[in-house]
Every structure is written in C-alpha cells, then in structure tokens.
Design a protein around this motif. Structure first.
Motif, PDB file in Angstrom:
ATOM      1  N   ASP A   6      -0.766 -15.487  37.294  1.00 50.91           N
ATOM      2  CA  ASP A   6      -1.311 -16.507  36.405  1.00 50.91           C
ATOM      3  C   ASP A   6      -2.119 -17.442  37.277  1.00 50.91           C
ATOM      4  O   ASP A   6      -1.561 -18.348  37.915  1.00 50.91           O
ATOM      5  N   ASN A   7      -3.412 -17.228  37.319  1.00 54.30           N
ATOM      6  CA  ASN A   7      -4.251 -18.029  38.219  1.00 54.30           C
ATOM      7  C   ASN A   7      -4.313 -19.493  37.804  1.00 54.30           C
ATOM      8  O   ASN A   7      -4.493 -20.368  38.647  1.00 54.30           O
ATOM      9  N   ALA A   8      -4.146 -19.754  36.541  1.00 53.55           N
ATOM     10  CA  ALA A   8      -4.153 -21.151  36.093  1.00 53.55           C
ATOM     11  C   ALA A   8      -2.951 -21.907  36.653  1.00 53.55           C
ATOM     12  O   ALA A   8      -3.022 -23.120  36.863  1.00 53.55           O
ATOM     13  N   LYS A   9      -1.870 -21.177  36.901  1.00 53.73           N
ATOM     14  CA  LYS A   9      -0.650 -21.793  37.440  1.00 53.73           C
ATOM     15  C   LYS A   9      -0.459 -21.506  38.924  1.00 53.73           C
ATOM     16  O   LYS A   9       0.555 -21.893  39.508  1.00 53.73           O
ATOM     17  N   ASN A  10      -1.432 -20.804  39.507  1.00 54.80           N
ATOM     18  CA  ASN A  10      -1.359 -20.506  40.945  1.00 54.80           C
ATOM     19  C   ASN A  10      -0.059 -19.782  41.298  1.00 54.80           C
ATOM     20  O   ASN A  10       0.567 -20.072  42.332  1.00 54.80           O
ATOM     21  N   THR A  11       0.321 -18.866  40.460  1.00 54.14           N
ATOM     22  CA  THR A  11       1.620 -18.208  40.594  1.00 54.14           C
ATOM     23  C   THR A  11       1.483 -16.697  40.418  1.00 54.14           C
ATOM     24  O   THR A  11       0.670 -16.234  39.619  1.00 54.14           O
ATOM     25  N   VAL A  12       2.279 -15.988  41.194  1.00 54.66           N
ATOM     26  CA  VAL A  12       2.348 -14.532  41.115  1.00 54.66           C
ATOM     27  C   VAL A  12       3.792 -14.148  40.786  1.00 54.66           C
ATOM     28  O   VAL A  12       4.730 -14.819  41.217  1.00 54.66           O
ATOM     29  N   PHE A  13       3.928 -13.066  40.038  1.00 56.58           N
ATOM     30  CA  PHE A  13       5.247 -12.642  39.591  1.00 56.58           C
ATOM     31  C   PHE A  13       5.518 -11.194  39.999  1.00 56.58           C
ATOM     32  O   PHE A  13       4.597 -10.398  40.177  1.00 56.58           O
ATOM     33  N   LEU A  14       6.786 -10.879  40.103  1.00 59.73           N
ATOM     34  CA  LEU A  14       7.202  -9.489  40.291  1.00 59.73           C
ATOM     35  C   LEU A  14       8.379  -9.236  39.354  1.00 59.73           C
ATOM     36  O   LEU A  14       9.479  -9.745  39.589  1.00 59.73           O
ATOM     37  N   GLN A  15       8.114  -8.522  38.285  1.00 59.74           N
ATOM     38  CA  GLN A  15       9.170  -8.141  37.358  1.00 59.74           C
ATOM     39  C   GLN A  15       9.808  -6.860  37.868  1.00 59.74           C
ATOM     40  O   GLN A  15       9.122  -5.851  38.057  1.00 59.74           O
ATOM     41  N   MET A  16      11.114  -6.906  38.074  1.00 62.17           N
ATOM     42  CA  MET A  16      11.829  -5.765  38.641  1.00 62.17           C
ATOM     43  C   MET A  16      12.868  -5.285  37.644  1.00 62.17           C
ATOM     44  O   MET A  16      13.793  -6.025  37.299  1.00 62.17           O
ATOM     45  N   ASN A  17      12.693  -4.082  37.180  1.00 59.82           N
ATOM     46  CA  ASN A  17      13.617  -3.475  36.227  1.00 59.82           C
ATOM     47  C   ASN A  17      14.301  -2.265  36.849  1.00 59.82           C
ATOM     48  O   ASN A  17      13.855  -1.735  37.864  1.00 59.82           O
ATOM     49  N   SER A  18      15.361  -1.832  36.224  1.00 56.50           N
ATOM     50  CA  SER A  18      16.105  -0.644  36.691  1.00 56.50           C
ATOM     51  C   SER A  18      16.402  -0.739  38.186  1.00 56.50           C
ATOM     52  O   SER A  18      16.160   0.204  38.949  1.00 56.50           O
ATOM     53  N   LEU A  19      16.900  -1.869  38.590  1.00 55.48           N
ATOM     54  CA  LEU A  19      17.142  -2.099  40.013  1.00 55.48           C
ATOM     55  C   LEU A  19      18.207  -1.163  40.561  1.00 55.48           C
ATOM     56  O   LEU A  19      19.167  -0.800  39.863  1.00 55.48           O
TER      57      LEU A  19
END
Length: 124
Positions: free
Chosen positions: A73-86
């Motif tokens: 989300d460039n507007a929030k200066n944030t990067v995410f990593l959604q991790m499923n089936s860990l």
C-alpha cells in the motif's frame, strides 16, 4: 534514510495463517521494490518474496509459492506478507527490505535497507 519496522510475527500452529507488515518511515518507498527474506536457525538468509514499485509484479520462492502473498500500500508506505498454510519449516526470523530500484529482485545484495526482523514460529 529509510527505517523499516516489521510486525505481525508470532506463534501459530501448522496450517494456520499470519500477516506480516513492514512499515517504512523516513522516506517514501513507493518507488522502490520491496522484499521479504527469512533466516532460520543455523541457516543462511533466504529470499521469500518480492514486489516491484507498483505492485504489479511479484516473485516468490518455490517453497512459498501458492501459500504466501506479498502486497503493498504505497499510500501507507507499507508492505505486507500474507502467509497461509504455514508449515513448521517456515519457522524463521522474517525480514523486510527495500531496494533502491523499482524492479523486484531475489538478490539480497540488491537491497540497501533492512528491518530488524520479526519471529515466526510454526508448531507441529
């Protein structure tokens, strides 16, 4: 200078999910490619996922493809990593990194800013 702070790590059972966040401050990272790397005990740091500046191009390590999703989300200066089936083998310290260029890359040496990391532990 860019400061990166990861959050969202923790202890989860196998098959569960976590969402990591990487908040950037100091300067905008909207023109930069961003990556996630991880380091398990006794192992070298390895590439997990990367995203280009616009978010339209992503890349994943084979070990996480289909389970992890990187987004930004460039507007929030944030990067995410959604991790499923860990899986237990996903246990590691996860690091966020910013590259000077806009194209995503797997090479850790191409990243010039790194966060302190967040621990992810997956129990069996």
């Amino acid at each position: 200078q860019v400061q990166l702070v990861e959050s969202g790590g923790g202890l989860v059972q196998a098959g569960g999910s976590l969402r990591l966040s990487c908040a950037a401050s100091g300067r905008s990272v909207s023109s930069r490619a961003m990556g996630w790397f991880r380091q398990a005990p006794g192992k070298e740091r390895e590439f997990v996922a990367a995203i280009n500046w616009s978010g339209r191009s992503t890349d994943y390590a084979d070990s996480v493809k289909g389970r992890f999703t990187i987004s930004r989300d460039n507007a929030k200066n944030t990067v995410f990593l959604q991790m499923n089936s860990l899986k237990p083998e996903d246990t590691a310290v996860f690091y966020c990194a910013a590259a000077p260029g806009g194209s995503n890359t797997r090479r850790s040496t191409m990243y010039d800013y790194w966060g302190q990391g967040t621990q992810v532990t997956v129990s069996s």
